[in-house]
Design an enzyme around this catalytic site. Structure first.
Site, PDB file in Angstrom:
ATOM      1  N   HIS A 102      40.052  45.953  40.969  1.00  0.00           N
ATOM      2  CA  HIS A 102      40.882  47.103  40.633  1.00  0.00           C
ATOM      3  C   HIS A 102      42.335  46.896  41.065  1.00  0.00           C
ATOM      4  CE1 HIS A 102      37.983  50.527  39.472  1.00  0.00           C
ATOM      5  NE2 HIS A 102      37.366  49.367  39.300  1.00  0.00           N
ATOM      6  N   ASP A 103      42.547  46.136  42.092  1.00  0.00           N
ATOM      7  CA  ASP A 103      43.917  45.830  42.497  1.00  0.00           C
ATOM      8  C   ASP A 103      44.580  44.922  41.468  1.00  0.00           C
ATOM      9  OD1 ASP A 103      46.228  45.711  44.212  1.00  0.00           O
ATOM     10  OD2 ASP A 103      45.567  43.719  44.817  1.00  0.00           O
ATOM     11  N   GLY A 108      48.955  43.346  38.843  1.00  0.00           N
ATOM     12  CA  GLY A 108      48.623  42.093  39.500  1.00  0.00           C
ATOM     13  C   GLY A 108      48.084  42.315  40.899  1.00  0.00           C
ATOM     14  N   ASP A 289      24.020  37.271  41.468  1.00  0.00           N
ATOM     15  CA  ASP A 289      23.346  36.215  40.717  1.00  0.00           C
ATOM     16  C   ASP A 289      23.459  36.513  39.232  1.00  0.00           C
ATOM     17  OD1 ASP A 289      21.521  38.257  40.227  1.00  0.00           O
ATOM     18  OD2 ASP A 289      20.061  37.529  41.681  1.00  0.00           O
TER      19      ASP A 289
END
Length: 363
Positions: A102-103, A108, A289
């Site tokens: 989300h950052d 960026g 996984d």
């Protein structure tokens, strides 16, 4: 109307991974931190790294990223972050991976998602609808505090967050998915609530919308499918897949496996109106996984955006390839995480290395 209101504040696609729950719909601020429980996975292998600059330069908006960037200025920086992440439970670790996503998808990878306060005229990204349920802030704070105590203010919050996302994937994959995370990011000074819904694709996105969103960040369709595999960890609020825009529990319109649908209907039923949470991967909910891709193929996924991966030839082929070989997917996931961590920072002001990851100008 309740469903419509929930739909308007729906979580973003790359979210819905924090094990301890998701969006608090209608809540004005993020829920309080959840205490971490100890864990004791083994330490990942050490890697030789080229030396970083002798001192931290005055930063440009986007800096060149280097493996081992802090070798001279704070040689234990990555170890400190890893030790801090190790103490978190699986839910918080899943939250750290989500926090990193989300950052990076807004301006960026600049730690702008961590800010409580930035511009007095606007709330920050943290308070946008897709981010209300983010988890792991306390881990970033703790790691940053330890680094400050040992090295001073030389390590950016953005790099702490990137290291934490990398280490969380390592622990959640039973110590299999480990990679060097280049560093040298600077902390952004801009964080705007209205950019969250613009940049974070919703769980009802079509495959074409997903491709366009990832392409806007410089990521390919195959990388989009690869990173979507992070939906193999964590949990989601029922309203993220059962609302007016994404009615996944409607047997007449949904392709979801009938047994899973029946199970979810029971788990999501609430006499109190609470927005219940369910695990995203019914097979291995706390393990990173390739089971996610097998779930996509068997129609045992929560979100319309997950199911949409089978609606295009290229993404469907990528799903099948990832489902066939976990080792292949793991290698692709490592590379995609590094690529995501290098998304160009777009900000109207130069970055800095913040002493506080939560507010600006705290020196």
């Amino acid at each position: 109307m309740a469903k419509l209101a929930a739909a308007l504040t729906v979580l973003a696609l790359l979210g819905c991974m924090a094990r301890e729950g998701q969006a608090d719909y209608g809540h004005p601020s993020p829920p309080p931190h959840t205490p971490c429980s100890p864990g004791h996975p083994s330490t990942p292998p050490s890697t030789a790294s080229p030396p970083p600059p002798a001192s931290v330069p005055s930063p440009p908006a986007s800096a060149e990223l280097v493996v081992g960037y802090y070798q001279k200025t704070c040689h234990r920086a990555e170890d400190i972050v890893r030790e801090t992440v190790r103490g978190a439970n699986a839910g918080i670790m899943a939250g750290l991976v989500r926090l990193f996503f989300h950052d990076c998808f807004i301006r960026g990878c600049d730690a702008s998602v961590l800010l409580d306060v930035a511009d007095p005229s606007s709330a920050t990204e943290k308070f946008g609808p897709p981010n209300l349920s983010l988890r792991g802030f306390e881990v970033i704070d703790a790691a940053k505090a330890r680094i400050e105590k040992e090295c001073g203010n030389v390590v950016s919050c953005a790099d702490v967050l990137a290291f934490a996302g990398r280490d969380a994937t390592y622990f959640l994959s039973n110590n299999k998915v480990y990679f060097d995370m280049p560093a040298g990011r600077y902390d952004g000074l801009v964080s705007l609530i209205n950019e969250t819904l613009i940049h974070l694709p919703p769980p009802f996105a079509t495959v074409e919308q997903l491709k366009a969103n990832f392409a806007s960040k410089g990521l390919s369709a195959d990388e989009m499918v690869t990173l979507s595999g992070a939906h193999t960890i964590g949990a989601s609020h029922c309203s993220s897949f059962d609302d007016d825009l994404s009615d996944r529990l409607n047997a007449s319109t949904s392709d979801m496996d009938p047994k899973l649908m029946a199970s979810l209907e029971k788990q999501c039923r609430s006499d109190t109106g609470s927005d219940n949470t369910v695990v995203q991967d019914i097979k291995t909910p706390n393990k990173l996984d390739n089971k996610y891709y097998k779930n996509v193929l068997s129609h045992e996924v929560l979100f319309a955006s997950d199911a949409a991966l089978l609606t295009a030839d290229d993404t469907s082929a990528a799903v099948r390839a990832n489902a066939e070989d976990n080792n292949v997917w793991e290698e692709k996931f490592k590379a995609a995480m590094v690529r995501m961590g290098a998304i160009e920072i777009k900000t109207s002001a130069d970055g800095e290395i913040r002493r506080s990851c939560r507010v600006l100008n705290t020196y």
